[in-house]
Design a protein around this motif. Sequence first.
Motif, PDB file in Angstrom:
ATOM      1  N   SER A  26      11.265 -26.821  59.356  1.00 20.43           N
ATOM      2  CA  SER A  26      12.466 -26.093  59.783  1.00 20.43           C
ATOM      3  C   SER A  26      13.374 -25.768  58.594  1.00 20.43           C
ATOM      4  CB  SER A  26      13.175 -26.907  60.852  1.00 20.43           C
ATOM      5  OG  SER A  26      14.529 -26.945  60.663  1.00 20.43           O
ATOM      6  N   VAL A  27      13.287 -26.553  57.523  1.00 23.34           N
ATOM      7  CA  VAL A  27      14.174 -26.313  56.380  1.00 23.34           C
ATOM      8  C   VAL A  27      13.555 -25.315  55.401  1.00 23.34           C
ATOM      9  CG1 VAL A  27      15.390 -27.386  54.440  1.00 23.34           C
ATOM     10  CG2 VAL A  27      15.182 -28.611  56.612  1.00 23.34           C
ATOM     11  N   THR A  28      12.304 -25.555  54.992  1.00 25.95           N
ATOM     12  CA  THR A  28      11.740 -24.707  53.934  1.00 25.95           C
ATOM     13  C   THR A  28      11.095 -23.431  54.454  1.00 25.95           C
ATOM     14  OG1 THR A  28       9.630 -25.903  53.958  1.00 25.95           O
ATOM     15  CG2 THR A  28      11.308 -26.690  52.410  1.00 25.95           C
ATOM     16  N   LYS A  29      10.656 -23.444  55.731  1.00 25.98           N
ATOM     17  CA  LYS A  29      10.075 -22.213  56.301  1.00 25.98           C
ATOM     18  C   LYS A  29      10.565 -22.059  57.727  1.00 25.98           C
ATOM     19  CE  LYS A  29       5.883 -22.515  53.625  1.00 25.98           C
ATOM     20  NZ  LYS A  29       4.720 -23.379  53.697  1.00 25.98           N
ATOM     21  N   PRO A  30      11.799 -21.602  57.887  1.00 22.38           N
ATOM     22  CA  PRO A  30      12.387 -21.537  59.220  1.00 22.38           C
ATOM     23  C   PRO A  30      11.573 -20.668  60.161  1.00 22.38           C
ATOM     24  CG  PRO A  30      13.990 -20.949  57.522  1.00 22.38           C
ATOM     25  CD  PRO A  30      12.686 -21.070  56.847  1.00 22.38           C
ATOM     26  N   PHE A  31      11.583 -21.061  61.446  1.00 24.86           N
ATOM     27  CA  PHE A  31      10.803 -20.300  62.429  1.00 24.86           C
ATOM     28  C   PHE A  31      11.720 -19.766  63.523  1.00 24.86           C
ATOM     29  CE2 PHE A  31      10.113 -24.884  62.337  1.00 24.86           C
ATOM     30  CZ  PHE A  31      10.779 -25.294  63.482  1.00 24.86           C
ATOM     31  N   CYS A  32      12.965 -19.434  63.149  1.00 24.21           N
ATOM     32  CA  CYS A  32      13.929 -18.927  64.139  1.00 24.21           C
ATOM     33  C   CYS A  32      13.394 -17.686  64.854  1.00 24.21           C
ATOM     34  CB  CYS A  32      15.244 -18.555  63.464  1.00 24.21           C
ATOM     35  SG  CYS A  32      16.007 -19.900  62.542  1.00 24.21           S
ATOM     36  N   GLY A  33      12.665 -16.847  64.123  1.00 24.47           N
ATOM     37  CA  GLY A  33      12.210 -15.580  64.679  1.00 24.47           C
ATOM     38  C   GLY A  33      11.346 -15.748  65.913  1.00 24.47           C
ATOM     39  N   SER A  34      10.701 -16.920  66.023  1.00 26.17           N
ATOM     40  CA  SER A  34       9.846 -17.129  67.194  1.00 26.17           C
ATOM     41  C   SER A  34      10.359 -18.297  68.041  1.00 26.17           C
ATOM     42  CB  SER A  34       8.411 -17.395  66.747  1.00 26.17           C
ATOM     43  OG  SER A  34       8.393 -18.532  65.912  1.00 26.17           O
ATOM     44  N   CYS A  35      11.641 -18.611  67.901  1.00 31.90           N
ATOM     45  CA  CYS A  35      12.175 -19.767  68.645  1.00 31.90           C
ATOM     46  C   CYS A  35      12.493 -19.390  70.087  1.00 31.90           C
ATOM     47  CB  CYS A  35      13.418 -20.328  67.976  1.00 31.90           C
ATOM     48  SG  CYS A  35      14.125 -21.691  68.924  1.00 31.90           S
ATOM     49  N   THR A  36      11.828 -20.066  71.011  1.00 28.74           N
ATOM     50  CA  THR A  36      11.976 -19.752  72.438  1.00 28.74           C
ATOM     51  C   THR A  36      12.598 -20.935  73.193  1.00 28.74           C
ATOM     52  OG1 THR A  36       9.705 -20.536  72.752  1.00 28.74           O
ATOM     53  CG2 THR A  36      10.000 -18.164  72.452  1.00 28.74           C
ATOM     54  N   ARG A  37      13.342 -21.793  72.450  1.00 28.24           N
ATOM     55  CA  ARG A  37      13.837 -23.030  73.043  1.00 28.24           C
ATOM     56  C   ARG A  37      15.302 -22.983  73.459  1.00 28.24           C
ATOM     57  NH1 ARG A  37      10.102 -24.233  69.825  1.00 28.24           N
ATOM     58  NH2 ARG A  37      11.341 -23.801  67.983  1.00 28.24           N
ATOM     59  N   ALA A  38      15.562 -23.530  74.651  1.00 27.61           N
ATOM     60  CA  ALA A  38      16.926 -23.784  75.092  1.00 27.61           C
ATOM     61  C   ALA A  38      17.077 -25.299  75.236  1.00 27.61           C
ATOM     62  CB  ALA A  38      17.175 -23.104  76.424  1.00 27.61           C
ATOM     63  N   ARG A  39      18.303 -25.771  75.128  1.00 31.58           N
ATOM     64  CA  ARG A  39      18.536 -27.217  75.193  1.00 31.58           C
ATOM     65  C   ARG A  39      19.665 -27.529  76.157  1.00 31.58           C
ATOM     66  NH1 ARG A  39      16.316 -29.585  70.409  1.00 31.58           N
ATOM     67  NH2 ARG A  39      15.302 -27.923  69.266  1.00 31.58           N
ATOM     68  N   LEU A  40      19.438 -28.538  76.969  1.00 31.11           N
ATOM     69  CA  LEU A  40      20.432 -28.958  77.944  1.00 31.11           C
ATOM     70  C   LEU A  40      20.901 -30.355  77.556  1.00 31.11           C
ATOM     71  CD1 LEU A  40      21.724 -28.280  80.744  1.00 31.11           C
ATOM     72  CD2 LEU A  40      19.779 -29.501  81.771  1.00 31.11           C
ATOM     73  N   SER A  41      22.208 -30.508  77.315  1.00 27.27           N
ATOM     74  CA  SER A  41      22.702 -31.833  76.937  1.00 27.27           C
ATOM     75  C   SER A  41      22.782 -32.711  78.176  1.00 27.27           C
ATOM     76  CB  SER A  41      24.075 -31.729  76.277  1.00 27.27           C
ATOM     77  OG  SER A  41      25.065 -31.525  77.268  1.00 27.27           O
ATOM     78  N   ALA A  42      22.947 -34.021  77.939  1.00 28.47           N
ATOM     79  CA  ALA A  42      22.947 -34.964  79.063  1.00 28.47           C
ATOM     80  C   ALA A  42      24.091 -34.689  80.031  1.00 28.47           C
ATOM     81  CB  ALA A  42      23.030 -36.390  78.521  1.00 28.47           C
TER      82      ALA A  42
END
Length: 333
Positions: free
Chosen positions: A252-268
């Motif tokens: 995630s730091v040296t070769k970011p993959f934001c372009g294909s990021c399909t993730r959503a996150r729900l906090s507790a």
Amino acid sequence: MELLDTRARAVRDLRISVTDRCNFRCVYCMPKEVYGRDYAFLPRRQLLTFEEIERIARAFVRNGVRKLRITGGEPLVRRDLERLVAQLRALGDVDLTLTTNGSLLPQKAQALADAGLDRVTVSLDSLDDDVFRSMNDVGFPVERVLDGIDAAAAAGLPVKVNCVVKRGVNEDGLVEMARFFRGAGHVLRFIEYMDVGHTNGWRLDDVVPADEIVARIGADLPLEPVPPAYSGEVATRWRYRDGSGEIGVISSVTKPFCGSCTRARLSAEGRLYTCLFASRGQDLRRLLRSGAGDGELDEAIRQVWRRRTDRYSELRSRATPDLQKVEMSYIGG
Ligand code: SAM
């Protein structure tokens, strides 16, 4: 119509944090100086109930999500988690998985498998007991995490192992980890140390780049690249040339993959985030507790996703670690 964000990314994965508490104090995630005895974790009434989580997950599945990952904090410290697993299993044909530090798997693995969990990811940063104890900072022994991994495998759950690599801390044990898990038949994934939150004192110099990790392992155990199994796969895959298994690296730091990021996150507590490095989330709990129907819930989710512009890892610089980002233990790793 397919739900897409401003960069034409669909929503495919939902990571669900079920608690902000953890029984470990990993130095790179929940350092003791911050998460000490006086730390105010979320009170119980502020956590989403399993029924609320299920409702939100169902809405995401309606909008394109195919993979649900339960996480935290440490998800297995939340009582009766297998009940949530069964509720999410009933949502149908989704990939249902869990990320855990493994400490409670000996007691829990069978119940989780029986409830319909598809597989499990266990975090383990070193096989060296001294190194691991100092990284989890509660003196938890390697052996008991290995017992948890064995319990999961015995319950029929495929296991992946996540190892966060920090320069000068556990980097010397990478080849030993690779050898061990190759033998055990579990996929090991190395994760570049990331600047999540702002409590871990992250410095770029602490990151061991994925290329270096692959080179080090490849020098002892020759590797060749494996094409991604699906678009948006987080880990870059490498297999041992002798056919004895594979590893993954998450860069995630040296070769970011934001372009294909399909993730959503729900906090507790029910806030929806569209990036691990976000500072603000949308309060879905308030919506649910104010009696909103499924149509309103869908609309709220769709609005958030359509507006999504996040690409933090592509913009990361030496200045960005100081941003007031939410902590990984809160948002869910
Ligand atoms: N407690 C569970 C566990 O240990 O897997 C789930 C939550 S934990 C936050 C999820 C994953 O995030 C773990 O594999 C952990 O090692 C990883 N993680 C936490 N802080 C990180 C950081 N700063 N950089 C990279 N990975 C991190």
